[in-house]
Design an enzyme around this catalytic site. Sequence first.
Site, short mmCIF file in Angstrom:
data_model
loop_
_atom_site.label_atom_id
_atom_site.label_comp_id
_atom_site.label_asym_id
_atom_site.label_seq_id
_atom_site.Cartn_x
_atom_site.Cartn_y
_atom_site.Cartn_z
N CYS A 264 0.83 -1.20 0.00
CA CYS A 264 0.00 0.00 0.00
C CYS A 264 0.88 1.26 0.00
CB CYS A 264 -0.97 -0.04 1.19
SG CYS A 264 -2.39 1.06 0.98
N HIS B 64 -3.59 -5.46 0.87
CA HIS B 64 -3.39 -5.87 2.25
C HIS B 64 -3.78 -7.35 2.36
CE1 HIS B 64 -2.62 -1.87 3.82
NE2 HIS B 64 -3.67 -1.42 3.16
#
Length: 504
Positions: free
Chosen positions: A335, A439
């Site tokens: 991310c 994630h």
Amino acid sequence: MKGIMLQGTGSDVGKSVLVTALCRILARKNRKVTPFKSQNMSNNSYVTIDGKEIGRAQGVQAESAKTEASVYMNPILLKPRSTMESEVVLFGEVFSSCSGRSYREHFYPKGIEAIKHALTVLDANYEYVVIEGAGSPVEVNLNDRELVNMKVAELADVPVILIADIERGGVFASVVGTLQLLSEEDRKRVQGIIINKFRGDISLFTDGVSWLEEYTGVKVVGVIPYYNHISVEGEDSLSIHNSLIKEGKKNDHGLDIVVLALPYVSNYTDLEPLAAESDVYLRFVKEKSEFGQPDAVIIPGTKSTFHDLKYLKENGLDHVLVNYTESGGTVVGLCGGYQMLGERLIDEAGTDTNQVGNEMHGLDIAPLVTFFNEKKITIRSRGKLAADHWNCKKEISGYEIHLGRTMATADNAEPFLTVCDRPEGICMNGGKVIGTYFHHLFHNDEWRASWLNKLRVNRGVPQREVVNLLEVRDKGYENLADHVENYLDVEYIINMIEGWKENG
């Protein structure tokens, strides 16, 4: 509503973990139970099945309760963006960003309304609710507009158990002081005390239990011994080192994985699966002198990519990381870490820096540019590996929580995944450099095992079989429930829940 609320004499006394334990204990007794925390402050979030964002702890507690997580379990999530400002997530979606003072002065009526609605929904769908408080219920300078402790107990009309951490010392003063600072009406709600994290011979505390019960008039419903043999996810960065770092030093047969310790790290539970691997040792590195010669480096997610990238540059870790990569090192950017790998970051909407159009040079490891937009993406996703660098045939599942839109600047850039016919992430150097918005990447057992086995081959140590993370996690919940139930008067708690309205 039938339920119980666990409040603490302070932060990090074990409320979150004990709620997790109690949810599993009650679920094993065939109660349909749900966790609830009205307001959570954490950058460690969880995406629900409908693509909404809640506190990670409530997602874990829902797993322990054997139910599906929903936004009603954590209607308000505060995600710190700096020391002065937080993003407010209301029922899983971004509501605003504001300072603590602004939040306190203007959000309170909206917060009360949200809590009432969430409790109504949970009451209609569950038999019991186990509520977690936050901090201490006697923050006297804040109590006139609090949304997390006794006000919630009042709205739900449930009894309260007070948790104290004996490991900190001063347990008698913390319990007695908390009770004395409560109003008379709130004090009547406290129907039990739990002494947590006890070390040593528990029989030596018998007199302490008697004194507390005689002095306060409140039953001590459990003295819970300290444990370090049970693995469950923590709530926030206060517990990151305890939850992930194994005791003892790495040996020659273990994998040394460095995690860059970003100031605004988010979703560090992306790393939890690595802790389930017996030969993996995670080191959280803040200074370049600590870097060493790791087998791999992970740049985790962050709530402020610009801020944390600046931190890496100020500490000289950017040069160390670039040199490590150029020398053939293995790097995974998750991310915000993925965004940092690129050439440029452009804050088009001012959502990361509060400065529209602000730009910053990235680490320049990968041919990428990232633009920060107004609307946050929060979705559960599935994708296929775009390249055959790993012995993994299964789809990769995960979830995305990000404001950034990252694009490759080179036509021949190799994506990491293919998601619904679109490229996702980047893959370089034969799979040694990975960047992705996914994630939970390491929660994919087959891929994690293959990635780790490549590291093991590079180190010259034996490869290992796939570890089933779901089994490990569920065993953790069971072990935690067994441990707590051994020392907790569960029948007293159930009777308290069932009889509260009658006796109240």
